[in-house]
Design a protein around this motif. Structure first.
Motif, short mmCIF file in Angstrom:
data_model
loop_
_atom_site.label_atom_id
_atom_site.label_comp_id
_atom_site.label_asym_id
_atom_site.label_seq_id
_atom_site.Cartn_x
_atom_site.Cartn_y
_atom_site.Cartn_z
N PRO A 184 44.33 57.80 -73.33
CA PRO A 184 43.79 57.42 -72.01
C PRO A 184 43.83 55.91 -71.77
O PRO A 184 44.06 55.47 -70.64
N LEU A 185 43.63 55.12 -72.82
CA LEU A 185 43.73 53.67 -72.63
C LEU A 185 45.15 53.26 -72.26
O LEU A 185 45.36 52.40 -71.41
N ALA A 234 37.79 57.06 -70.62
CA ALA A 234 38.58 56.92 -71.85
C ALA A 234 37.69 56.71 -73.07
O ALA A 234 38.01 57.17 -74.16
#
Length: 164
Positions: free
Chosen positions: A54-55, A29
């Motif tokens: 992505p986090l 990420a």
């Protein structure tokens, strides 16, 4: 298939694998947007904006994976939590398929829709974890889409990228 003893042994490996997904997911990420920024493909703003996706995937994954570990002795809850956690991990792949947004959500949620439908037909009930799962999955994706371009998130994203 009813082999609970084997499943529990395999589950220990799965638990460690799930932790590796968290570690490598967090690394990817951060590394991916940094690499895009460094190569000149993206600006810092684009990288900071993207970082929430992505986090967020990892955060939602962990939010279902940890309870799945906790409820490992309650099969009906455990398997649904594992399914939902896994669906969060496949969202980026489904999103890259280039479908219309509604079709994308349907394809993404087919395993959960199928599971819930089977629960209704075979067990004559809907599990609360499935309802919560659908709501969290959809709201997290839509919410991140809108929140990613706010000045608050951009400030957070720039800060997180600047650490590395």
């Amino acid at each position: 298939m009813g082999n609970t003893k084997f499943h529990r042994k395999l589950g220990v490996v799965g638990g460690f694998y799930g932790i590796l997904i968290l570690i490598f997911g967090l690394a990817a990420a951060i590394i991916m947007p940094l690499a895009r920024i460094e190569s000149g493909d993206w600006t810092l703003e684009r990288g900071a904006s993207f970082l929430i996706h992505p986090l967020g995937d990892i955060f939602v994954y962990v939010g279902f994976f940890i309870p799945a570990l906790y409820y490992r002795r309650k099969a009906e809850i455990h398997k649904r939590l594992i399914l939902i956690a896994s669906l969060m991990l496949v969202f980026p792949a489904v999103a890259r398929m280039g479908m219309e947004q509604v079709a994308m959500y349907i394809v993404w949620l087919i395993p959960l829709i199928t599971s819930t439908t089977l629960d209704i037909i075979l067990k004559k009930r809907i599990y609360l974890v499935n309802i919560i799962g659908v709501a969290v999955l959809i709201l997290s994706v839509i919410g991140r889409y809108y929140f990613s371009s706010t000045e608050l998130w951009l400030k957070i994203g720039r800060y997180l990228l600047s650490i590395f």
